[in-house]
Design a protein around this motif. Structure first.
Motif, PDB file in Angstrom:
ATOM      1  N   THR A  16       0.833  -1.201   0.000  1.00 32.75           N
ATOM      2  CA  THR A  16       0.000   0.000   0.000  1.00 32.75           C
ATOM      3  C   THR A  16       0.875   1.262   0.000  1.00 32.75           C
ATOM      4  O   THR A  16       0.572   2.236  -0.695  1.00 32.75           O
ATOM      5  CB  THR A  16      -0.951  -0.020   1.210  1.00 32.75           C
ATOM      6  OG1 THR A  16      -1.717  -1.231   1.133  1.00 32.75           O
ATOM      7  CG2 THR A  16      -1.877   1.165   1.215  1.00 32.75           C
ATOM      8  N   ASP A  39      -8.181  -4.438  -1.520  1.00 29.64           N
ATOM      9  CA  ASP A  39      -7.998  -5.043  -0.198  1.00 29.64           C
ATOM     10  C   ASP A  39      -9.093  -4.533   0.728  1.00 29.64           C
ATOM     11  O   ASP A  39      -9.236  -3.318   0.905  1.00 29.64           O
ATOM     12  CB  ASP A  39      -6.613  -4.645   0.332  1.00 29.64           C
ATOM     13  CG  ASP A  39      -6.285  -5.303   1.656  1.00 29.64           C
ATOM     14  OD1 ASP A  39      -7.134  -6.056   2.183  1.00 29.64           O
ATOM     15  OD2 ASP A  39      -5.176  -5.050   2.166  1.00 29.64           O
ATOM     16  N   ASN A  43      -6.725   0.191   3.229  1.00 33.23           N
ATOM     17  CA  ASN A  43      -5.666   1.121   3.642  1.00 33.23           C
ATOM     18  C   ASN A  43      -5.382   2.175   2.567  1.00 33.23           C
ATOM     19  O   ASN A  43      -5.239   3.354   2.875  1.00 33.23           O
ATOM     20  CB  ASN A  43      -4.382   0.365   3.979  1.00 33.23           C
ATOM     21  CG  ASN A  43      -4.533  -0.560   5.176  1.00 33.23           C
ATOM     22  OD1 ASN A  43      -3.885  -1.582   5.265  1.00 33.23           O
ATOM     23  ND2 ASN A  43      -5.418  -0.216   6.112  1.00 33.23           N
ATOM     24  N   ASP A 122      -3.778  -2.109  -5.819  1.00 35.71           N
ATOM     25  CA  ASP A 122      -3.285  -2.573  -4.526  1.00 35.71           C
ATOM     26  C   ASP A 122      -4.066  -3.838  -4.172  1.00 35.71           C
ATOM     27  O   ASP A 122      -5.293  -3.882  -4.322  1.00 35.71           O
ATOM     28  CB  ASP A 122      -3.509  -1.490  -3.456  1.00 35.71           C
ATOM     29  CG  ASP A 122      -2.730  -1.780  -2.182  1.00 35.71           C
ATOM     30  OD1 ASP A 122      -1.738  -2.543  -2.242  1.00 35.71           O
ATOM     31  OD2 ASP A 122      -3.107  -1.246  -1.119  1.00 35.71           O
TER      32      ASP A 122
HETATM   33 MG   LIG Z   1      -1.894  -2.999   2.075  1.00 36.78          MG
END
Ligand SMILES: [Mg+2]
Ligand SMILES: Nc1ncnc2c1ncn2[C@@H]1O[C@H](COP(=O)(O)OP(=O)(O)OP(=O)(O)O)[C@@H](O)[C@H]1O
Length: 255
Positions: A16, A39, A43, A122
């Protein structure tokens, strides 16, 4: 549009961190950048808050290209756009087969290409349908890695996974492993870094990012490390800019 996936099955390595900083850097260069946060920890969505597109990552797997086009056509933005993580991503992992997920994702990425120059993905820290489909639908892949024994062990596993996935996605270029969170005061880190850069020069980037508090601070403050006004952020900035420059050249974004 060029698509880069940041992936490694081990958690906490810096996926991230890398995704967000590449996004900030490429955006500053004047490119239209989309970040897809796949994800459920969300984040990247946290760090890039304020850039939401209203389009979610799960829609890249279960929406169709026409609704994506309808969503992005005529939309005003500042050139950095987040396709945010949503809870429905958890269902994708359980309900879609890999071939189906990768096919849908490819079609939606092709449509996104009408609106953006670069897509950065990500991924979650597991070798599930989402991470695998993202790798199968990308042009480039980057894997950050800590200089600890468990991480280096994970690296060997990841290398096997990548060579397998390249058979299914021959256009995939593995940019490499990014040695991250390297603590120069720890002889173990220094030795591991030297060892992997020497043993696998094709797989490991010829640069590294130190363990820098200002990087963690920047992610929490929802900004790139070069906007942190502390002397300590300078060394981090230099390393992260060097990483971004390296990836920018490898992805041939300017061409
Ligand atoms: Mg991450
Ligand atoms: N070079 C660095 N120096 C200091 N802290 C870092 C560095 N890179 C990442 N971190 C911090 O380490 C933690 C893990 O980094 P990050 O969230 O980027 O990893 P990740 O691979 O995305 O993790 P996950 O697998 O859980 O998604 C975060 O708290 C982040 O702020």
């Amino acid at each position: 549009m060029k698509t880069l996936v940041t992936a490694i099955q081990k958690g906490g390595q810096g996926k991230t961190f890398a995704t967000c900083h590449l996004a900030f850097d490429f955006h500053e260069r004047g490119y239209r950048v989309a970040v897809a946060d796949m994800d459920t920890q969300a984040n990247a969505s946290y760090t890039l808050a304020g850039h939401e597109s209203g389009y979610t990552a799960s829609q890249l797997f279960n929406g169709d290209a026409d609704s994506l086009r309808a969503h992005f056509t005529g939309r005003e933005d500042d050139g950095l756009v987040l396709i945010e993580a949503d809870p429905a991503l958890a269902n994708i992992e359980g309900s879609l087969k890999l071939g189906e997920a990768a096919g849908k994702l490819r079609a939606n990425i092709a449509a996104l290409g009408e609106f953006f120059d670069v897509l950065l993905i990500d991924t979650p820290p597991s070798l599930g349908v989402i991470m695998t489909a993202a790798v199968l639908a990308s042009d480039y892949m980057l894997s950050p890695l800590e200089m600890e024994a468990y991480s280096l062990h994970g690296m060997k596993k990841m290398v096997a996974v990548i060579s397998n996935l390249r058979k299914q996605n021959p256009k995939l270029r593995f940019i490499g492993m990014v040695p991250n969170k390297v603590d120069g005061r720890k002889p173990r880190h220094v030795a591991n870094l030297a060892e992997i850069q020497q043993a696998w020069p094709q797989l490991v980037l010829p640069l590294s990012v130190g363990s820098r508090d200002s990087i963690a601070e920047a992610l929490g403050e929802q900004m790139p490390v070069w906007k942190i006004k502390k002397t300590a952020a300078r060394a981090a900035t230099k390393e992260v800019r060097a990483l971004a420059q390296y990836v920018f050249e490898k992805m041939e974004i300017a061409q």
